[in-house]
Scaffold this motif. Structure first.
Motif, mmCIF file in Angstrom:
data_model
loop_
_atom_site.group_PDB
_atom_site.id
_atom_site.type_symbol
_atom_site.label_atom_id
_atom_site.label_comp_id
_atom_site.label_asym_id
_atom_site.label_seq_id
_atom_site.Cartn_x
_atom_site.Cartn_y
_atom_site.Cartn_z
ATOM 1 N N ILE A 1 0.861 -1.190 0.000
ATOM 2 C CA ILE A 1 0.000 0.000 0.000
ATOM 3 C C ILE A 1 0.893 1.233 0.000
ATOM 4 C CG2 ILE A 1 -1.797 1.253 1.251
ATOM 5 C CD1 ILE A 1 -2.619 -1.487 2.451
ATOM 6 N N ARG A 2 0.844 1.998 -1.082
ATOM 7 C CA ARG A 2 1.745 3.144 -1.254
ATOM 8 C C ARG A 2 1.006 4.491 -1.195
ATOM 9 N NH1 ARG A 2 6.496 0.957 -0.721
ATOM 10 N NH2 ARG A 2 7.040 -0.673 -2.190
ATOM 11 N N ASP A 3 -0.267 4.483 -0.848
ATOM 12 C CA ASP A 3 -1.046 5.726 -0.832
ATOM 13 C C ASP A 3 -0.611 6.629 0.325
ATOM 14 O OD1 ASP A 3 -2.952 5.138 -3.008
ATOM 15 O OD2 ASP A 3 -3.480 3.460 -1.699
ATOM 16 N N ARG A 4 -0.776 7.934 0.117
ATOM 17 C CA ARG A 4 -0.385 8.895 1.156
ATOM 18 C C ARG A 4 -1.354 8.812 2.333
ATOM 19 N NH1 ARG A 4 0.675 14.350 -1.343
ATOM 20 N NH2 ARG A 4 2.551 13.260 -1.970
ATOM 21 N N ALA B 1 -0.698 5.883 5.485
ATOM 22 C CA ALA B 1 -0.578 4.433 5.315
ATOM 23 C C ALA B 1 0.394 3.851 6.331
ATOM 24 C CB ALA B 1 -0.123 4.104 3.901
ATOM 25 N N GLN B 2 1.458 4.605 6.682
ATOM 26 C CA GLN B 2 2.423 4.110 7.666
ATOM 27 C C GLN B 2 1.784 3.973 9.050
ATOM 28 O OE1 GLN B 2 3.105 6.801 5.678
ATOM 29 N NE2 GLN B 2 4.516 5.818 4.226
ATOM 30 N N ALA B 3 0.976 4.965 9.436
ATOM 31 C CA ALA B 3 0.315 4.912 10.740
ATOM 32 C C ALA B 3 -0.678 3.754 10.782
ATOM 33 C CB ALA B 3 -0.397 6.236 11.022
ATOM 34 N N ALA B 4 -1.386 3.536 9.686
ATOM 35 C CA ALA B 4 -2.343 2.429 9.630
ATOM 36 C C ALA B 4 -1.613 1.094 9.702
ATOM 37 C CB ALA B 4 -3.155 2.513 8.346
ATOM 38 N N LEU C 1 -1.967 -8.156 12.979
ATOM 39 C CA LEU C 1 -2.847 -8.413 11.842
ATOM 40 C C LEU C 1 -2.286 -7.724 10.601
ATOM 41 C CD1 LEU C 1 -6.297 -7.929 13.606
ATOM 42 C CD2 LEU C 1 -5.285 -10.079 12.899
ATOM 43 N N ASP C 2 -2.986 -7.863 9.482
ATOM 44 C CA ASP C 2 -2.548 -7.273 8.222
ATOM 45 C C ASP C 2 -3.416 -6.072 7.874
ATOM 46 O OD1 ASP C 2 -0.594 -9.330 7.617
ATOM 47 O OD2 ASP C 2 -2.310 -10.647 7.278
ATOM 48 N N LEU C 3 -2.824 -5.147 7.134
ATOM 49 C CA LEU C 3 -3.561 -4.013 6.587
ATOM 50 C C LEU C 3 -3.851 -4.348 5.131
ATOM 51 C CD1 LEU C 3 -4.588 -1.105 7.109
ATOM 52 C CD2 LEU C 3 -2.430 -0.302 6.144
ATOM 53 N N VAL C 4 -5.136 -4.417 4.759
ATOM 54 C CA VAL C 4 -5.543 -4.844 3.423
ATOM 55 C C VAL C 4 -6.358 -3.738 2.775
ATOM 56 C CG1 VAL C 4 -6.796 -6.595 2.114
ATOM 57 C CG2 VAL C 4 -5.645 -7.231 4.225
ATOM 58 N N LYS C 5 -5.961 -3.377 1.523
ATOM 59 C CA LYS C 5 -6.699 -2.355 0.790
ATOM 60 C C LYS C 5 -7.926 -3.018 0.171
ATOM 61 C CE LYS C 5 -4.555 0.788 -1.808
ATOM 62 N NZ LYS C 5 -3.954 1.443 -2.987
#
Length: 192
Positions: free
Chosen positions: A33-36, A53-56, A65-69
């Motif tokens: 995930i490369r979004d600002r 995205a870094q904070a998320a 857990l994983d962060l999934v777009k």
């Protein structure tokens, strides 16, 4: 040592002779995930708000857990904190279940001739009845040969007689029609 493209890039598949097409994964996960900014949904379904995205990703890592777009087209994109391995497993399970419940309807073919006798017609009719009772569609066809091409009406009469012998087991989807040197009719099982 020579390595093929498929060995170097396992996410690509061969689509035609010498050509490869990359398979995109359905969702971007964690570092992909490369979004600002992204809108984040927690693991319990509550909105955590818009953040970088870094904070998320840090929030997801804190809860192991994983962060999934989920929705890349939204503005900003929507990401969810979840166990991605479990999510993929559940999706595969649902897909396998839907494939199991899906009924494949086959089209069986019965060939007749214009000079078929009554007993032979009854034998073919019984065979077609078995196909229809099994839930398959039946394509009935007659191949016209030689002088028979001049009298396609006789072939259509044979088809209608054949349909009458089915005793209501089938429904005519496509009426007998001449297509070049063939006469064909499509039957499907009657609703009971």
């Amino acid at each position: 040592m020579f390595l093929s493209r498929a060995a170097l890039f396992p996410e690509s598949i061969k689509i035609k002779k010498g050509r490869y097409k990359s398979i995109k994964t359905q969702h971007q996960v964690n570092g992909e995930i490369r979004d600002r900014e992204v809108r984040v949904i927690g693991e319990d379904g509550q909105q955590l708000g818009i953040m970088s995205a870094q904070a998320a990703l840090r929030l997801a890592e804190e809860s192991d857990l994983d962060l999934v777009k989920i929705s890349p087209t939204a503005n900003p994109p929507v990401c969810k904190i979840m166990d991605y391995g479990k999510y993929k497993f559940e999706l595969g399970k649902k897909e396998k279940e839907s494939r199991r419940n899906q009924k494949m309807v086959e089209v069986k073919e019965v060939r007749l001739s214009m000079t078929i006798d009554t007993n032979d017609l009854n034998v073919k009719s019984r065979q077609a009845q078995k196909f229809l009772e099994a839930g398959n569609k039946v394509m009935v066809s007659i191949r016209l040969r030689g002088r028979q091409n001049a009298h396609p009406g006789m072939g259509i009469d044979v088809m209608n007689k054949f349909f009458e012998t089915l005793e209501g087991k089938g429904v005519m989807d496509k009426k007998p029609a001449t297509e070049g040197r063939n006469i064909s009719m499509l039957l499907s099982p009657a609703k009971q």
